[in-house]
Enzyme design. Structure first.
Site, PDB file in Angstrom:
ATOM      1  CD  GLU A 151      -1.637  -2.446   1.466  1.00 13.57           C
ATOM      2  OE1 GLU A 151      -2.303  -3.395   0.989  1.00 13.57           O
ATOM      3  OE2 GLU A 151      -0.639  -2.633   2.201  1.00 13.57           O
TER       4      GLU A 151
ATOM      5  CB  ILE B  31       9.232 -11.712   7.000  1.00 15.47           C
ATOM      6  CG1 ILE B  31       9.794 -10.537   7.820  1.00 15.47           C
ATOM      7  CG2 ILE B  31       9.919 -13.024   7.378  1.00 15.47           C
ATOM      8  CD1 ILE B  31       9.590 -10.652   9.326  1.00 15.47           C
TER       9      ILE B  31
ATOM     10  CG  HIS C  73       1.577 -12.572  -0.261  1.00 15.87           C
ATOM     11  ND1 HIS C  73       0.556 -11.964  -0.954  1.00 15.87           N
ATOM     12  CD2 HIS C  73       1.865 -11.762   0.783  1.00 15.87           C
ATOM     13  CE1 HIS C  73       0.239 -10.830  -0.348  1.00 15.87           C
ATOM     14  NE2 HIS C  73       1.024 -10.679   0.709  1.00 15.87           N
TER      15      HIS C  73
END
Length: 154
Positions: free
Chosen positions: A47, A78, A84
């Site tokens: 974001e 991390i 992802h």
């Protein structure tokens, strides 16, 4: 108008304790340089580019707000067990690079991309690698370069 830089700090709060340490380093560096700053929190690293875009674009429509001379992006990603991580790291870095060149932004990049929490702390710690302070210093250096080329509307 003052010559002291005015900086937007955008902090991803997904790993709040690490973000706090990054912020500590960034604020100390900016304060030592006499810069003013405003902090804005976002949920995660993905974001951050949107928050900076909002600030940049708002200057097109609202003249009553002081422009930011530079931007500091702080956060931590991390690696987990899925892909992802790769998407968040790659896309947030790419978009920040695009923003910095498209709008000629003085940007300090302080988004940690690490394998584990120990690596994050080694990089975030103000007594260690102090990446928050490093990102703030990079921002200040780019502000100085922009001023050299007279790229600030005043």
């Amino acid at each position: 108008m003052t010559d002291a830089p005015h900086v937007m700090i955008v902090e991803a709060r997904f790993y709040a304790d690490i973000a706090d340490e990054l912020i500590k380093g960034a604020m100390a560096t900016l304060e030592a340089a006499g810069a003013t700053f405003e902090r804005f929190a976002v949920p995660g690293a993905f974001e951050i580019p949107a928050a900076i875009t909002y600030a940049v674009r708002s200057m097109d429509f609202y003249a009553g707000r002081r422009r930011f001379d530079g931007y500091v992006a702080l956060g931590c990603v991390i690696r987990g067990e899925t892909t992802h991580y790769d998407y968040v790291c790659g896309e947030s870095a790419r978009k920040l690079a695009d923003l910095s060149t498209q709008y000629a932004l003085a940007l300090g990049y302080g988004i940690l991309t690490v394998e584990d929490e120990a690596q994050a702390w080694a990089r975030a710690g103000v007594e260690r690698k102090n990446k928050g302070g490093g990102a703030a210093q990079a921002c200040l250096d780019m502000i100085a370069l922009k001023r050299h080329f007279h790229l600030f509307p005043r």
